[in-house]
Design a protein around this motif. Sequence first.
Motif, PDB file in Angstrom:
ATOM      1  N   CYS A 187       1.153 -30.034 -15.790  1.00 52.63           N
ATOM      2  CA  CYS A 187       2.167 -29.242 -16.492  1.00 52.63           C
ATOM      3  C   CYS A 187       1.527 -28.221 -17.413  1.00 52.63           C
ATOM      4  O   CYS A 187       0.395 -28.382 -17.851  1.00 52.63           O
ATOM      5  CB  CYS A 187       3.149 -30.120 -17.261  1.00 52.63           C
ATOM      6  N   VAL A 241       6.407 -25.966 -18.095  1.00 49.68           N
ATOM      7  CA  VAL A 241       6.532 -25.892 -16.641  1.00 49.68           C
ATOM      8  C   VAL A 241       5.890 -27.161 -16.091  1.00 49.68           C
ATOM      9  O   VAL A 241       4.695 -27.402 -16.300  1.00 49.68           O
ATOM     10  CB  VAL A 241       5.838 -24.641 -16.063  1.00 49.68           C
ATOM     11  N   GLU A 262       5.238 -30.056 -13.024  1.00 47.63           N
ATOM     12  CA  GLU A 262       5.244 -30.401 -11.609  1.00 47.63           C
ATOM     13  C   GLU A 262       6.194 -31.589 -11.407  1.00 47.63           C
ATOM     14  O   GLU A 262       6.055 -32.616 -12.093  1.00 47.63           O
ATOM     15  CB  GLU A 262       3.824 -30.787 -11.172  1.00 47.63           C
ATOM     16  N   ASP A 263       7.119 -31.435 -10.490  1.00 46.93           N
ATOM     17  CA  ASP A 263       8.134 -32.480 -10.334  1.00 46.93           C
ATOM     18  C   ASP A 263       7.586 -33.619  -9.495  1.00 46.93           C
ATOM     19  O   ASP A 263       7.909 -33.780  -8.327  1.00 46.93           O
ATOM     20  CB  ASP A 263       9.407 -31.888  -9.715  1.00 46.93           C
ATOM     21  N   GLU A 292      14.900 -30.415 -17.172  1.00 44.50           N
ATOM     22  CA  GLU A 292      15.261 -29.096 -16.642  1.00 44.50           C
ATOM     23  C   GLU A 292      16.622 -28.643 -17.158  1.00 44.50           C
ATOM     24  O   GLU A 292      16.940 -27.464 -17.120  1.00 44.50           O
ATOM     25  CB  GLU A 292      15.216 -29.097 -15.107  1.00 44.50           C
ATOM     26  N   GLN A 303      11.000 -26.065 -16.952  1.00 40.48           N
ATOM     27  CA  GLN A 303      11.056 -25.581 -15.568  1.00 40.48           C
ATOM     28  C   GLN A 303      10.334 -26.596 -14.698  1.00 40.48           C
ATOM     29  O   GLN A 303       9.141 -26.815 -14.868  1.00 40.48           O
ATOM     30  CB  GLN A 303      10.332 -24.231 -15.557  1.00 40.48           C
ATOM     31  N   THR A 326       8.830 -27.633 -11.150  1.00 36.32           N
ATOM     32  CA  THR A 326       8.378 -26.851 -10.015  1.00 36.32           C
ATOM     33  C   THR A 326       7.413 -27.677  -9.166  1.00 36.32           C
ATOM     34  O   THR A 326       7.034 -28.785  -9.558  1.00 36.32           O
ATOM     35  CB  THR A 326       7.691 -25.550 -10.492  1.00 36.32           C
ATOM     36  N   HIS A 327       7.021 -27.119  -8.008  1.00 36.06           N
ATOM     37  CA  HIS A 327       6.030 -27.843  -7.213  1.00 36.06           C
ATOM     38  C   HIS A 327       4.637 -27.261  -7.354  1.00 36.06           C
ATOM     39  O   HIS A 327       3.677 -27.848  -6.906  1.00 36.06           O
ATOM     40  CB  HIS A 327       6.485 -27.937  -5.752  1.00 36.06           C
ATOM     41  N   ASN A 328       4.537 -26.091  -7.973  1.00 40.01           N
ATOM     42  CA  ASN A 328       3.206 -25.510  -8.158  1.00 40.01           C
ATOM     43  C   ASN A 328       3.051 -24.930  -9.559  1.00 40.01           C
ATOM     44  O   ASN A 328       3.507 -23.827  -9.842  1.00 40.01           O
ATOM     45  CB  ASN A 328       2.950 -24.438  -7.097  1.00 40.01           C
ATOM     46  N   VAL A 329       2.384 -25.691 -10.407  1.00 40.99           N
ATOM     47  CA  VAL A 329       2.240 -25.296 -11.808  1.00 40.99           C
ATOM     48  C   VAL A 329       1.022 -24.395 -12.010  1.00 40.99           C
ATOM     49  O   VAL A 329       0.912 -23.687 -13.005  1.00 40.99           O
ATOM     50  CB  VAL A 329       2.080 -26.573 -12.682  1.00 40.99           C
ATOM     51  N   TYR A 384       1.027 -20.849 -13.494  1.00 41.65           N
ATOM     52  CA  TYR A 384       1.524 -20.826 -14.883  1.00 41.65           C
ATOM     53  C   TYR A 384       0.450 -21.323 -15.849  1.00 41.65           C
ATOM     54  O   TYR A 384       0.263 -20.789 -16.935  1.00 41.65           O
ATOM     55  CB  TYR A 384       2.764 -21.713 -15.020  1.00 41.65           C
TER      56      TYR A 384
END
Length: 487
Positions: free
Chosen positions: A222, A260, A262-263, A273, A278, A280-283, A286
Amino acid sequence: MAGWQAPSKGLRTPSYDRSSLTEGIVHIGVGGFHRAHEAVYTDDVFSTTDEKNWAICGVGLLPHDQRMKEALESQDYLYTLVEKSAGKNEARVVGSITSFLLALENPEKVLAKLSSSEIRIVSLTITEGGYCLNQSTGEFDGANADVQVDLANPHTPRTVFGYVTEALRRRRDAGTPAFTLLSCDNIQHNGDVARKMFLSFAELCNPGLAEWISQNVAFPNCMVDRITPATTDADREMVRTEFGIDDAWPVVCEPFRQWVVEDNFCNGRPSWERVGAQMTHNVHPYEAMKIRLLNGSHSAMAYLGYLAGFTYIHEVMADMEFQTYIQRLMDEEVTPILMPVPGVDLEQYKATLIERFANPNIGDQVARICMDGSNKLPKFIFPTAEEQLARAGQTHFLALAVASWCRFLNGTDEKGYEISLDDPRAETLRGAAIAGGHKADKLFAMEEVFGSLGTSKEFINQVNKALQSLYDMGARKTLRRYLASVS
Ligand code: CS2
């Protein structure tokens, strides 16, 4: 609960019934940042959803955590968070932390908590240096003295590795599902690094358990962001006079916050969220953007700013030469190595960073940023220099940033006053800085800090040039020279 009875001025207090919460998160390393970030997102979850089982139990593993425990305990774990923007202070009372355990006081209680099935996430802010990552090998530093003690006595741990691993052993043996281990430190790929370091530790003490951990524990990456200066007595006084609250340890921070994540959670998570995080699958894009631009700029401005006589970050940013330095460092030497970040306009992002650094009300301390450089620079600055060198890109401003740190490490400022170095390697660093004279070679030879950058002749030459200039003509004139000479 002195001081908490009647907070005036209509400030926001927990709108939910705290007595109906149950704890689902253990957070290790409760400092200002956690209380300004994850705890606030979680407080927002309680205010806006009917999720009740994610309250936070703070855990302190270090002797200095006792002060935080006492402060929070004395006010039912509530605390005031003051968001300081250029024009005003806005306060709220945060209620998401509901208890605090100190390992030195009661190690068994900490282990029992970590092992209990209600705890489904263990989050960490243990600093960039807390992961025992060897910079030169990228591997776990198993030689660390406390780690050695834990490896020899895995059932009575003292480090974060020992506690987490023993708790996971108990969970496995009891058939309790694993928790997610969520690193919230400023390390690129923080989840992957945490995974590698915790698995390496487990491998050394119990390979079978390591296998179970690798299959059952999730380690999300994250990106975390919120500038949170150290709390001062003046802040305590401000909270008293402006908001009528006698808070033993309030938190002050900027209004901006970003998370941000990673889920990738193995045992549930709060609906962060729904309150601005946020998922996401690609941290990675960020993380790179934030750490290289924000944290890297922070370090660059702090060491040179310190040498130039500044106390606060906003003062550094109010100086147009320094502002140009940071803008050009970001534009010319960091931006070229960043990958596109979904939904982010980098020019806008950088403009917002300059604004955030310049916030005159926040009082962020240059000394705070200067702390712990030997753990921060390898994450915030060196990788950018390496990547720029690899693509034959410009590294002059990065070299100036590193030279400022080397000059700072000598331990005496431009007026001859002592600089107090707050770094776990302070003595070795100062020794190498002094022994090196006006050259950084001895520092660069510290492989555990500089890693492979220490072998780049080109970069060492650039740093030596900047360092010589800092010794000859001081920070201000050196900066002017760099701004004029680099096109
Ligand atoms: C700072 C960070 O410690 C540092 O050097 O750069 O604490 C910074 O303020 C935070 O990462 C902001 O999110």
